[in-house]
Design an enzyme around this catalytic site. Structure first.
Site, PDB file in Angstrom:
ATOM      1  N   SER A 276      96.470  53.728 114.838  1.00  0.00           N
ATOM      2  CA  SER A 276      96.381  52.814 113.791  1.00  0.00           C
ATOM      3  C   SER A 276      97.305  53.209 112.671  1.00  0.00           C
ATOM      4  CB  SER A 276      95.120  53.615 112.906  1.00  0.00           C
ATOM      5  OG  SER A 276      95.129  53.297 111.065  1.00  0.00           O
ATOM      6  N   ARG A 277      98.424  52.562 112.337  1.00  0.00           N
ATOM      7  CA  ARG A 277      99.403  52.531 111.839  1.00  0.00           C
ATOM      8  C   ARG A 277      99.843  52.676 110.205  1.00  0.00           C
ATOM      9  NH1 ARG A 277     100.246  48.399 115.174  1.00  0.00           N
ATOM     10  NH2 ARG A 277     101.116  49.449 117.362  1.00  0.00           N
ATOM     11  N   VAL A 278      98.642  51.924 109.062  1.00  0.00           N
ATOM     12  CA  VAL A 278      98.724  52.166 107.784  1.00  0.00           C
ATOM     13  C   VAL A 278      97.356  52.973 107.828  1.00  0.00           C
ATOM     14  CG1 VAL A 278     100.038  49.588 107.622  1.00  0.00           C
ATOM     15  CG2 VAL A 278      97.774  49.844 107.898  1.00  0.00           C
TER      16      VAL A 278
END
Ligand code: ATP
Ligand code: MG
Length: 588
Positions: free
Chosen positions: A443-445
Site C-alpha cells: 500500500s503506497r500512500v
C-alpha cells in the site's frame, strides 16, 4: 402556441436580419415563428437556423457536407442503373443549382443492426458519447464517428430495431440520475431501480464521464479507511481517497474483502457504492442479502450490470457508479467505491470494440483499454478543504489466471492504483483467509493515513512475518532445530494464524491494536496454533468487559501511549493466566 426557432452564430444579427429569418420560416412552414439568437463562438462563419428538428446549416462545413452528400446520392442512384451520360448531365445540373436546404439533421436512419451495434446514417452533428433514442424507445450511445455514419451501442434489446427506422438525438451525453434517494437501493447501469422497491426520487443528473479532479483540488491522503481486517489494516493500510487493487485468482475471497470493508463502515458516515460487472444475478442477490443482514444496505448503493446484460451496460456501469459516488464526494462526504471486477469490464469493452470493428491489439484488447481504467480510477480523490474535503476511495478488483499478475489487464491496473492486496489460492485452500500474500501486497500512500496507535502496534509485524517466511523455507527439511529457532517459528506461525479472520466479522481499530500489542509482546507464544483464534476472541471479550476505558481511550485519541501499551500487555497476561487455568480445568 408560439413556435420557436434558434439562430446560432458567432455574432448577433441585426434586427432586420432576424426579421428576414422569421419571414423565411413563416413562409416555409406557414405558421408564425419567433427566432431567438444564440451566441456560439465556436462557429467561424455562417449560421445555423434550427427549427423543430430541422436545421438549416449555412456554415461552410454544413454547405460542404450537404453538397458532397448530394453528389454521393446521385452517384449511388445512377451509376449502376441508368445511363452514365444522363447521370453526368444530372450531376452538372445539380452542381449549378445547388442550394442549401433545411434538413432534419437531428434525425438519422438505421442502416444496419446486429449484435447490439447499430450503424446509423445521418446525424452528422452528433457528439461522441451522446445518447440517441430509437423508434422502439431503446436508447443507445454513440461510440463511433465515421464519415457519413455513426456507430451506436445499444443499452437494450436490438430486436425491435429495424433497418430504415428513425433515430433521434437527445443532445445529452450518457448520464445517471443521482441523489440521496439511491442509498439503500439496487440499480442498473442507467440508474433504474431493479430491486422492485419502486421509483427513486433523484435530486440531480450527472454525466457518467467527468474529468478527474486536478492536482490543485486534491489534498494528500491522511485519514484511514479501515477495512476491519487485521491482515490489511495492520500491514497495508488504506487511506480515504486511495485506490487499492484487490487482485487474485477466482474464488480467493476478493469479493469478501470488499464486502467486509463495507460492513466495517457502519456508523462512520461513509457512503458505499458496490458496482457489480458481469457477475451472475444470483451472486449479487446473495451479496445484497449479506449486506441487508448486517444492516449495511442503509448506507450502500449497489449498481449491477450482470453477465446477462448487454456489453454496453457492463461497460458504462463503473462510470455510472462513480458518478453516483461523486455526487456525495462533492458534498464533502466520504465514499467507498468497489468495482467488482475490472477484468470483466475490460472484456465487455473488448467485445464492444471488436463489434465496432476497431483493430485488436495485445490479447485482442483495443489500444485504449489502459485509458479506460485510468480515467475511471483517477476520479477517486481526497478533495481539498476548499472543495469540501470529501473523498472517494476505490477498491477495484481484478481476477488473474493462475496467479499471473503480468498479464495485460493486471499490469495496467497495478500501475494505475496505489497498491495491491494480492490474494493467493494456495493460502486460501490452506485455510489462511483472507488469503493475503504478505510478501507481494503493498500500500503506497496509506501509511500516512494510519492512526498513530495502529502504526505503533503494527510496527514490527511485517518484518517479523518476513523473517518467519524466510526461516520457514530454510528449515523446511531439517529435523533438529534449536530451541530459539523453534520459538521463532512458533511465533511466526501464531502471527499468521492471528491474521485469519472469518468473513463478516470486522475488528475495530482498538481491537486490532490490542491483538497486535499482545501478539508482538509474545503473550501468545505458548498457545497451540489451533487455539490462537479462540484465544483472540476470549482476549477481546475480556478487554471489552474489563478494560473498556483503555479501549475507548485508544479509539478516541487514535494514539497509543507507552503507558497504555504496558497496560495492554499486563491485562493480556492476566487474561492468559485465566485462559490457562480454564484449560487445565477443562482438561481434568
Ligand atoms: P469469484 O472469483 O468467484 O468472484 P472471489 O474471489 O470474489 O470469487 P469470494 O466470493 O469472496 O471469492 O469467496 C469465495 C468463497 O470463500 C465464498 O464462499 C466465501 O464465503 C468464502 N470466504 C471468503 N473469505 C472468507 C473468510 N475470510 N472466511 C471464510 N470464508 C471465506
Ligand atoms: Mg467475486
Amino acid at each position: 402556441m408560439e413556435n420557436k426557432a434558434f439562430l446560432y452564430a458567432a455574432e448577433a444579427p441585426s434586427e432586420a436580419q432576424l426579421k428576414r429569418f422569421q419571414e423565411f420560416l413563416q413562409n416555409k412552414y406557414k405558421t408564425p415563428v419567433t427566432v431567438s439568437f444564440v451566441e456560439d463562438s465556436t462557429m467561424q462563419a455562417g449560421f445555423k437556423l434550427e427549427y423543430a428538428d430541422e436545421v438549416f446549416n449555412w456554415t461552410p462545413e454544413g454547405r460542404f457536407r450537404q453538397f458532397t452528400d448530394m453528389l454521393y446520392d446521385i452517384r449511388d442512384k445512377y451509376t449502376e442503373t441508368e445511363d452514365p451520360k444522363q447521370a453526368l448531365a444530372l450531376l452538372k445540373r445539380s452542381i449549378e443549382d445547388f442550394d442549401v436546404t433545411a434538413v432534419p439533421e437531428e434525425e438519422g436512419k438505421v442502416r444496419t443492426v446486429g449484435d447490439g451495434i447499430v450503424v446509423v446514417d445521418g446525424l452528422a452533428t452528433v457528439e461522441y458519447g451522446e445518447i440517441v433514442v430509437f423508434e422502439s424507445g431503446v436508447k443507445g450511445m454513440v461510440q463511433d464517428l465515421r464519415k457519413g455514419e455513426i456507430g451506436v451501442v445499444l443499452f437494450g434489446e436490438d430486436e425491435d430495431i429495424q433497418e430504415n427506422s428513425r433515430v433521434r438525438r437527445t443532445k445529452k451525453t450518457a448520464g445517471i440520475p443521482v441523489g440521496e434517494g439511491f442509498i439503500g437501493r439496487v440499480v442498473d447501469a442507467l440508474g433504474n431501480p431493479i430491486d422492485g422497491k419502486g421509483e427513486i426520487v433523484s435530486s440531480d443528473y450527472r454525466p457518467i464521464e467527468t474529468p478527474a479532479p486536478g492536482i490543485i483540488d486534491r489534498q494528500p491522503v491522511c485519514e484511514p479507511m479501515d477495512t476491519g481486517l487485521l491482515a490489511i489494516d495492520s500491514m497495508f493500510p488504506i487511506g480515504r481517497g486511495q485506490r487499492e487493487l484487490i487482485i487474485g485468482d477466482r474464488q480467493t475471497g476478493k469479493t469478501t474483502i470488499a464486502t467486509d470493508t463495507i460492513l466495517n463502515q457502519r456508523d462512520n458516515g461513509v457512503i458505499c457504492v458496490y458496482v457489480a460487472i458481469g457477475q451472475k444475478a444470483s451472486s449479487i442477490a446473495h451479496l445484497v442479502e449479506t449486506l441487508k443482514k448486517n444492516d449495511a444496505m442503509k448506507y450502500t448503493i449497489v449498481v449491477n450490470a450482470s453477465a446477462s446484460d448487454p456489453a454496453p451496460l457492463q461497460y458504462i456501469a463503473p462510470y455510472a457508479g462513480t458518478a453516483l459516488g461523486e455526487y456525495f464526494m462533492h458534498q464533502g462526504r466520504d465514499v467507498l467505491i468497489i468495482y467488482d471486477d475490472l477484468s470483466k469490464h475490460a472484456i465487455a469493452y473488448r467485445t464492444l470494440s471488436l463489434l465496432l470493428e476497431r483493430s485488436p491489439g495485445r490479447e485482442a484488447y483495443p489500444g485504449d483499454v489502459f485509458y479506460l481504467h485510468s480515467r475511471l480510477l483517477e476520479r477517486s480523490a481526497h478533495l481539498s478543504a476548499e472543495k469540501g474535503g470529501g473523498s472517494m476511495t476505490a477498491l477495484p478488483i481484478v481476477e488473474t489466471q493462475a496467479g499471473d499478475v503480468s498479464a495485460y489487464i493486471p499490469t495496467n491496473i497495478i500501475s494505475i492504483t496505489d497498491g495491491q492486496i494480492f490474494l493467493e489460492s494456495d493460502l486460501f485452500f490452506a485455510g489462511q483467509r483472507p488469503a493475503v500474500n504478505v510478501g507481494l501486497s503493498v500500500s503506497r500512500v496509506g501509511g500516512a493515513a494510519q492512526t498513530k496507535a495502529m502504526k505503533k502496534a503494527s510496527g514490527g509485524v511485517r518484518l517479523d512475518l518476513a523473517q518467519y517466511r524466510e526461516m520457514e523455507v530454510f528449515t523446511q527439511f531439517s529435523s533438529d532445530l534449536d530451541d530459539a529457532t523453534k520459538q521463532q517459528l512458533a511465533y511466526g506461525q501464531g502471527l499468521m494464524r492471528l491474521l485469519r479472520q472469518h468473513q463478516s466479522h470486522p475488528l475495530s481499530m482498538q481491537e486490532q491494536v490490542v491483538t497486535l500489542v499482545a501478539a508482538t509482546a509474545h503473550v501468545m507464544q505458548d498457545i497451540p496454533v489451533d487455539e490462537i483464534l479462540a484465544f483472540r476472541e476470549g482476549l477481546l471479550a475480556y478487554f471489552a468487559e474489563h478494560e473498556a476505558a483503555l479501549c475507548s481511550a485508544i479509539a478516541d485519541t487514535g494514539s497509543l501511549t507507552d503507558e497504555n501499551k504496558s497496560r495492554i500487555i499486563e491485562a493480556a497476561r492476566t487474561y492468559l493466566s485465566i485462559y490457562e487455568e480454564q484449560r487445565t480445568k477443562d482438561g481434568e
